[in-house]
Design a protein around this motif. Structure first.
Motif, mmCIF file in Angstrom:
data_model
loop_
_atom_site.group_PDB
_atom_site.id
_atom_site.type_symbol
_atom_site.label_atom_id
_atom_site.label_comp_id
_atom_site.label_asym_id
_atom_site.label_seq_id
_atom_site.Cartn_x
_atom_site.Cartn_y
_atom_site.Cartn_z
ATOM 1 N N VAL A 1 0.868 -1.176 0.000
ATOM 2 C CA VAL A 1 0.000 0.000 0.000
ATOM 3 C C VAL A 1 0.901 1.221 0.000
ATOM 4 O O VAL A 1 2.045 1.170 0.461
ATOM 5 C CB VAL A 1 -0.974 0.044 1.205
ATOM 6 C CG1 VAL A 1 -1.940 -1.132 1.179
ATOM 7 C CG2 VAL A 1 -0.220 0.104 2.515
ATOM 8 N N ALA A 2 0.373 2.321 -0.570
ATOM 9 C CA ALA A 2 1.182 3.535 -0.667
ATOM 10 C C ALA A 2 0.422 4.683 -0.021
ATOM 11 O O ALA A 2 -0.798 4.812 -0.224
ATOM 12 C CB ALA A 2 1.484 3.845 -2.123
ATOM 13 N N VAL A 3 1.130 5.477 0.755
ATOM 14 C CA VAL A 3 0.500 6.635 1.381
ATOM 15 C C VAL A 3 1.210 7.909 0.935
ATOM 16 O O VAL A 3 2.349 7.875 0.484
ATOM 17 C CB VAL A 3 0.536 6.538 2.935
ATOM 18 C CG1 VAL A 3 -0.212 5.312 3.416
ATOM 19 C CG2 VAL A 3 1.966 6.541 3.449
ATOM 20 N N ALA A 4 0.489 9.034 1.043
ATOM 21 C CA ALA A 4 1.069 10.327 0.704
ATOM 22 C C ALA A 4 2.115 10.723 1.732
ATOM 23 O O ALA A 4 2.082 10.252 2.873
ATOM 24 C CB ALA A 4 -0.042 11.384 0.645
ATOM 25 N N ALA A 5 3.014 11.606 1.307
ATOM 26 C CA ALA A 5 4.090 12.042 2.210
ATOM 27 C C ALA A 5 3.524 12.710 3.455
ATOM 28 O O ALA A 5 4.110 12.632 4.533
ATOM 29 C CB ALA A 5 5.018 13.001 1.468
ATOM 30 N N GLU A 6 2.372 13.362 3.311
ATOM 31 C CA GLU A 6 1.786 14.082 4.444
ATOM 32 C C GLU A 6 0.940 13.167 5.327
ATOM 33 O O GLU A 6 0.391 13.608 6.340
ATOM 34 C CB GLU A 6 0.889 15.230 3.943
ATOM 35 C CG GLU A 6 1.607 16.272 3.107
ATOM 36 C CD GLU A 6 1.685 15.894 1.631
ATOM 37 O OE1 GLU A 6 1.333 14.744 1.283
ATOM 38 O OE2 GLU A 6 2.116 16.738 0.832
ATOM 39 N N HIS A 7 0.802 11.909 4.950
ATOM 40 C CA HIS A 7 -0.071 10.999 5.701
ATOM 41 C C HIS A 7 0.486 10.782 7.114
ATOM 42 O O HIS A 7 1.702 10.635 7.292
ATOM 43 C CB HIS A 7 -0.163 9.656 4.963
ATOM 44 C CG HIS A 7 -1.304 8.808 5.419
ATOM 45 N ND1 HIS A 7 -1.257 8.055 6.559
ATOM 46 C CD2 HIS A 7 -2.540 8.603 4.888
ATOM 47 C CE1 HIS A 7 -2.412 7.418 6.708
ATOM 48 N NE2 HIS A 7 -3.212 7.743 5.697
ATOM 49 N N PRO A 8 -0.362 10.772 8.139
ATOM 50 C CA PRO A 8 0.106 10.598 9.527
ATOM 51 C C PRO A 8 1.000 9.367 9.692
ATOM 52 O O PRO A 8 1.987 9.415 10.436
ATOM 53 C CB PRO A 8 -1.194 10.417 10.310
ATOM 54 C CG PRO A 8 -2.258 11.027 9.482
ATOM 55 C CD PRO A 8 -1.816 10.952 8.054
ATOM 56 N N LEU A 9 0.693 8.305 8.973
ATOM 57 C CA LEU A 9 1.471 7.077 9.081
ATOM 58 C C LEU A 9 2.915 7.310 8.613
ATOM 59 O O LEU A 9 3.870 6.825 9.216
ATOM 60 C CB LEU A 9 0.808 6.000 8.216
ATOM 61 C CG LEU A 9 0.768 4.574 8.754
ATOM 62 C CD1 LEU A 9 0.261 4.528 10.189
ATOM 63 C CD2 LEU A 9 -0.108 3.708 7.860
ATOM 64 N N ALA A 10 3.040 8.078 7.539
ATOM 65 C CA ALA A 10 4.365 8.399 7.012
ATOM 66 C C ALA A 10 5.124 9.277 7.997
ATOM 67 O O ALA A 10 6.306 9.060 8.269
ATOM 68 C CB ALA A 10 4.228 9.105 5.666
ATOM 69 N N GLN A 11 4.414 10.255 8.536
ATOM 70 C CA GLN A 11 5.028 11.160 9.508
ATOM 71 C C GLN A 11 5.527 10.371 10.717
ATOM 72 O O GLN A 11 6.646 10.585 11.201
ATOM 73 C CB GLN A 11 4.007 12.214 9.970
ATOM 74 C CG GLN A 11 3.447 13.073 8.850
ATOM 75 C CD GLN A 11 4.480 14.032 8.279
ATOM 76 O OE1 GLN A 11 5.376 14.459 8.995
ATOM 77 N NE2 GLN A 11 4.366 14.352 7.000
ATOM 78 N N GLN A 12 4.697 9.434 11.156
ATOM 79 C CA GLN A 12 5.019 8.609 12.319
ATOM 80 C C GLN A 12 6.274 7.767 12.054
ATOM 81 O O GLN A 12 7.202 7.727 12.862
ATOM 82 C CB GLN A 12 3.805 7.714 12.614
ATOM 83 C CG GLN A 12 3.966 6.780 13.804
ATOM 84 C CD GLN A 12 2.939 5.648 13.722
ATOM 85 O OE1 GLN A 12 1.813 5.853 13.291
ATOM 86 N NE2 GLN A 12 3.339 4.456 14.150
ATOM 87 N N ALA A 13 6.316 7.143 10.881
ATOM 88 C CA ALA A 13 7.452 6.279 10.556
ATOM 89 C C ALA A 13 8.735 7.090 10.406
ATOM 90 O O ALA A 13 9.820 6.625 10.734
ATOM 91 C CB ALA A 13 7.158 5.507 9.265
ATOM 92 N N ALA A 14 8.596 8.331 9.933
ATOM 93 C CA ALA A 14 9.774 9.167 9.694
ATOM 94 C C ALA A 14 10.444 9.573 11.002
ATOM 95 O O ALA A 14 11.628 9.912 11.028
ATOM 96 C CB ALA A 14 9.381 10.399 8.890
ATOM 97 N N GLY A 15 9.675 9.535 12.081
ATOM 98 C CA GLY A 15 10.178 9.951 13.386
ATOM 99 C C GLY A 15 11.460 9.230 13.772
ATOM 100 O O GLY A 15 12.348 9.821 14.375
ATOM 101 N N HIS A 16 11.565 7.934 13.432
ATOM 102 C CA HIS A 16 12.776 7.186 13.793
ATOM 103 C C HIS A 16 13.462 6.621 12.560
ATOM 104 O O HIS A 16 14.038 5.534 12.570
ATOM 105 C CB HIS A 16 12.446 6.080 14.799
ATOM 106 C CG HIS A 16 11.111 5.428 14.571
ATOM 107 N ND1 HIS A 16 10.917 4.487 13.620
ATOM 108 C CD2 HIS A 16 9.908 5.645 15.161
ATOM 109 C CE1 HIS A 16 9.639 4.126 13.635
ATOM 110 N NE2 HIS A 16 9.010 4.814 14.550
ATOM 111 N N ASN A 17 13.351 7.334 11.447
ATOM 112 C CA ASN A 17 13.980 6.884 10.205
ATOM 113 C C ASN A 17 14.438 8.103 9.412
ATOM 114 O O ASN A 17 13.681 8.673 8.629
ATOM 115 C CB ASN A 17 12.974 6.038 9.403
ATOM 116 C CG ASN A 17 13.595 5.456 8.142
ATOM 117 O OD1 ASN A 17 14.638 5.926 7.682
ATOM 118 N ND2 ASN A 17 12.952 4.444 7.587
#
Length: 903
Positions: free
Chosen positions: A261-277
């Motif tokens: 599945v693909a999410v937008a860069a602004e998607h909360p899930l993406a933001q969450q994953a970026a926190g430790h990556n």
RNA sequence: GCGAAAGUGGCGGAAUUGGUAGACGCACUGGAUUUAGGUUCCAGCGCCCCACGGCGUGGGGGUUCGAGUCCCCCCUUUCGCACCA
């Protein structure tokens, strides 16, 4: 009547006459059918361009035609006066946008008047004036209170160097047009109209718009983009525990083929994953680069990155990787998509790039898929490898999967629209101020009615950014609710808002106690709207939406604003250029170029230039032809005639100097034809009765032409063929017996004159024509009688020709009709009527085909039966020759058209 | 990328409901008038062929007695894509 056609004299005279008489002033009149003819109002950019001339001429032809047909016609004009170009001009020329705009309006109004348009100028409006936009602000506050307008975050183009928001137009190759800096996406708060609440009505009402071009309706339909699909919830933890990632798909039948599945860069899930990556955070930052324009988003390279997160398949519980992808839009659907590489082209390409699995689950109803897939199979078909759903058709599976998902609480049937809510906040100065006050205690408070309008200060200096954002005198205020210190909103509205309701305001532009009154319901809907095809979606959709908003607050009683729509094509012209050292092109204006022996050369130096093809008239290609130069040289009538003749209104129109010459030539010929007739003296009207064959044929053509021109203007709106038919009629009239000699040679010129009537001598310069009535003359012999008859028929024809041309070339026709019928007035003259009796024909000509090939013509009685037509066809020498003795296998008779003998 | 249109002589275009392809105009050629040039008027003008006739509506296929028009595939151009108006 002057012997010479002088547009430079008669055109200003005519315009002055109409203005003095207020000939086109409209008022409500319940005894007549109303006809509201509206051309899209111009942006006051500086001077008229050919597109304006074309637009307003089309409108004027229709307005004047309907006036002649007895309608109560309203044709108004105004100015779409707010907008970005005024701010750009202000920076470039160090003037205030208001002053620049008003000066442009003054000049362009003069130009419009020189076109001789039948406009009611008393209703003129300009959207930048407080007495206009105060009602827009008033409606805004009403809609804000109703909840039709709301605030949310939205993404804009941000120039990090100039610290300003950029319009899409100001982003060139991903960079700010002035600073050259890489543009970033930035989220800011904006006000939105809930147009999506009206999506269903905007879509369904299209079916009732029978007077709209199909292509415009199709484009709007696709823009609204209603799709029936399925919402699917992918749990974030196994066995359906925890939160879910929602996606929307129209292809639920491919659910078992999902491999990521693909999410937008602004998607909360993406933001969450970026926190430790950090790598992911960097990728998300990269996705922030570039403009928000959809065309840019859609054509850029598709990129993605694994978030490391998993979601779980709602049926199989298999883990599925979650990617961030730059092509998924946060603002559309849920900001997430399920990807099925086997059955979606974009997913297929993406999977290939990132080595993701491709799992086919749909195959054609007959035959099999060739595995591994070389390309996505995107057709509907039959499911396989899909658990309990294998063997079902796609359509069937979609229904069933939606039902099961619904029962599981994991999604279900859903209808979505591609249409998004309309964001109207602009961080610019030259626009209508948004009437909201931000109070720290009360929040967003609409400006009360008695404090409207919120007036935009006009005396400002412009540099980068909006001056009112730096003007405490503008934004400092008190809260209307609590009386505390508050700040006024400094954003202005999208200029599409002003252009969404101006058509209604023309009905009551002077009203200062409300937005609209009962006069709007008299004039609306607009009977004919005319404008460029480039407005097919945005402006026309917004105006339709606004009409419904106004209806729902009780301002108008109709559902749709524009009953009939005509979308005119562009005006294009040849481009010319020279290569500069360094390869840069220097564009040269067509007016400065002439063609010598087939080679275009610059008039100034006689040296060749390069033709760059015909393109839309534009500043960048310097191929604009100034309408003023054409009007000054040939007159408005010539410009109008050429524009109406060169192409049908919906097609693009290629500018041609030679074509303009041709149009001018036709008007000179028309003038001379009428002049010669008038010089021939008084003439009696044709009162019916037998006519010699040639005259009867000509008179039939005359009335056929009236019927055709009427149909061409009223129903088909094909002015080019209407004009062509009139030209043919003129050509036929010039060929009438005895006519040629009268015109060019005079009495001393050979045998032909012997037949002419002595009672109607050709005109001699200096001798007044009065009193030379042939009808009262002594001639009783046959040739003489015919000549006076000819003059009568010609009189009938010329009066009809002049009246038929009047909507197109009103100035010349005003003079000509007065010359033909002393005392006649063009405004008020009725449209010529068809004499059905003149159309009757005893014998008609049919095409004769043998095996579908044209071999000749046969003449038959107009009411001949099929048998008689067949017999006559078989007997003809052409048929005999090409049948070569073979028997007829079949004979096709198309009544009034042709006979086809099949052997 | 997605959505919508368009493509016919040297050029702009016409052919309205599947029924004469090229109306009307421009350009060009020849002639007449006038002549310094232009204007005006007359005639010709899709391509091939002496002719009979054949070919011809972006390209390829199909349906039909008959296709510029309807169907399928392809090419090119234009418009729109949400902050140009």
């Amino acid at each position: 009547m002057d012997a010479i056609y002088r547009p430079e004299i008669i055109e200003p005279e005519g315009q002055q006459h109409w203005e003095e008489k207020q000939a086109f002033r409209a008022s409500e009149d319940s005894t007549k059918l109303k006809y509201y003819c509206l051309s899209m109002f111009p942006y006051p950019s500086g001077k008229l361009h050919m597109g304006h001339v074309r637009n307003y001429t089309i409108g004027d032809v229709l307005a004047r035609y309907h006036r002649m047909k007895g309608y109560n016609v309203l044709q108004p004009m105004g100015w779409d006066a707010f907008g970005l170009p005024a701010e750009n001009a202000a920076i470039a020329n160090d003037v205030a946008p208001a002053g620049w705009t008003y000066a442009n309006i003054d000049y362009m109004k003069k130009q419009l008047k020189s076109l001789g348009l039948a406009i009611d100028w008393s209703r003129e409006l300009a959207t930048c004036k407080p007495d206009y936009y105060r009602w827009e602000q008033w409606l805004f506050t009403r809609l804000f209170e109703k909840g039709v307008i709301y605030k949310k975050m939205a993404t804009v183009n941000w120039d990090p160097v100039d610290h300003t928001v950029l319009a899409n137009e100001q982003v060139i190759d991903g960079r700010g047009w002035r600073s050259g800096a890489l543009v970033e996406k930035r989220d800011i708060p904006m006000y939105f109209f809930r147009i999506t609440d009206y999506a269903e009505e905007l879509l369904s009402e299209l079916d009732n718009l029978t007077g709209w071009p199909e292509r415009v309706k199709t484009m709007q339909k696709n823009w609204i983009g209603k799709s029936f699909g399925v919402e699917i919830h992918f749990p974030l933890q196994p066995q359906g525990k925890g939160d879910v990632l929602k996606v929307f798909t129209t292809r639920a039948d491919t659910l078992f083929g999902v491999t990521y599945v693909a999410v937008a860069a602004e998607h909360p899930l993406a933001q969450q994953a970026a926190g430790h990556n950090p790598a992911l955070a960097e990728f998300i930052a990269e996705c922030k680069q570039g403009s928000v324009a959809e065309a840019d988003m859609a054509t850029m390279e598709k990129k993605g990155m694994d978030t490391g997160l998993k979601v779980y398949h709602p049926f199989t519980n298999e883990p599925i990787p979650v990617y961030v992808a730059n092509y998924v839009l946060m603002g559309y659907g849920e900001g997430a998509v399920m990807a099925v590489p086997a059955h979606d082209e974009r997913d297929f390409a993406f999977a290939g790039k990132y080595a993701l699995p491709i799992k086919a689950v749909v195959k054609p109803a007959e035959g099999d898929l060739e595995l591994p897939l070389q390309a996505a199979y995107t057709e509907h078909g039959v499911l396989f490898d899909s658990g309990d759903f294998s063997g079902r058709t796609s359509e069937d599976a979609i229904e069933k999967i939606a039902l099961v998902l619904k029962n599981l609480g994991m999604g279900g049937r859903r209808t979505t629209y591609r249409l998004r809510d309309w964001g109207i906040s602009r961080q610019r100065y030259w626009g209508c101020p948004i009437p909201i006050i931000h109070c720290p205690a009360c929040g967003d408070v609409p400006v009360p009615e008695d404090q409207l309008p919120v007036v935009l200060p006009e005396d400002v200096k412009i540099d980068v950014g909006s001056p009112i954002k730096k003007m405490p005198a503008f934004y400092e205020c008190t809260c209307p609710k609590c009386g505390g210190r508050a700040e006024r909103e400094t954003d202005t509205m999208d200029t599409f808002v002003e252009s969404s309701w101006y058509y209604a305001r023309y009905a009551c532009p002077d009203l200062d106690t409300g937005m609209l009154d009962g006069r709007a319901n008299y004039w609306l809907p607009v009977d004919q709207y005319i404008g460029g095809i480039e407005h097919a979606i945005l402006h026309l959709l917004y105006a339709r939406f606004f009409h419904k908003l106004m209806r729902d607050v009780g301002l108008v009683s109709t559902n749709e604003p524009f009953a009939n729509l005509l979308t005119q094509g562009m005006v294009i012209a040849e481009t010319y250029y020279r290569e500069q050292p360094g390869g840069k092109k220097q564009w040269l204006n067509p007016a400065d170029v002439e063609v010598v022996d087939g080679t275009p050369v610059l008039t100034a130096d006689g040296k060749p230039v390069i033709a760059g093809g015909t393109e839309k008239m534009s500043k960048s290609k310097n191929n604009g032809v100034d309408p003023q130069a054409i009007i000054d040289k040939y007159g408005a009538d010539t410009a109008r005639l050429f524009m109406m003749f060169a192409a049908p209104p919906e097609q693009s129109l290629e500018w041609s100097d030679a074509g303009v010459e041709g149009a001018h030539r036709f008007l000179k010929r028309l003038w001379k034809t009428v002049y010669d007739q008038v010089q021939g003296g008084e003439v009696s009207a044709y009162a019916g009765g037998e006519l010699p064959e040639a005259l009867a044929g000509f008179r039939r053509q005359l009335h056929q032409t009236i019927a055709k021109v009427t149909d061409d203007i009223e129903r088909r709106k094909q002015f080019n063929t209407a004009i062509a038919a009139i030209m043919e009629l003129m050509n036929a009239m010039a060929k009438l017996e005895g006519d040629r000699e009268a015109q060019s040679r005079g009495p001393a010129c050979g045998d032909a004159t012997a037949e002419r009537d002595a009672g109607a001598p050709p005109a001699v310069a200096g001798i007044p024509s009065a009193g030379l009535s042939p009808s009262g003359g002594p001639s009783t012999d046959a040739p003489g009688r015919q000549d006076s008859l000819t003059r009568s028929i010609k009189q009938e024809a010329m009066e009809a020709i002049v009246l038929m041309l009047a909507p197109i070339v009103p100035h010349i026709c005003r003079v000509l009709i007065k010359a033909l019928k002393p005392g006649a007035c063009l405004v008020g003259s009725p449209w010529p009527a068809v004499d059905e009796a003149a159309l009757v024909q005893n014998e008609i000509e049919l095409m004769l085909q043998v095996n579908g090939k044209l071999r000749g013509k046969i003449k038959v009685a107009a009411d001949a039966a099929k048998d008689a037509v067949e017999a006559s066809a078989l007997a003809s020498p052409e048929a005999q020759k090409h049948m070569e003795g073979r028997p007829a296998k079949k004979i096709v008779v198309v009544p009034g058209r042709l006979v086809n003998i099949v052997v």
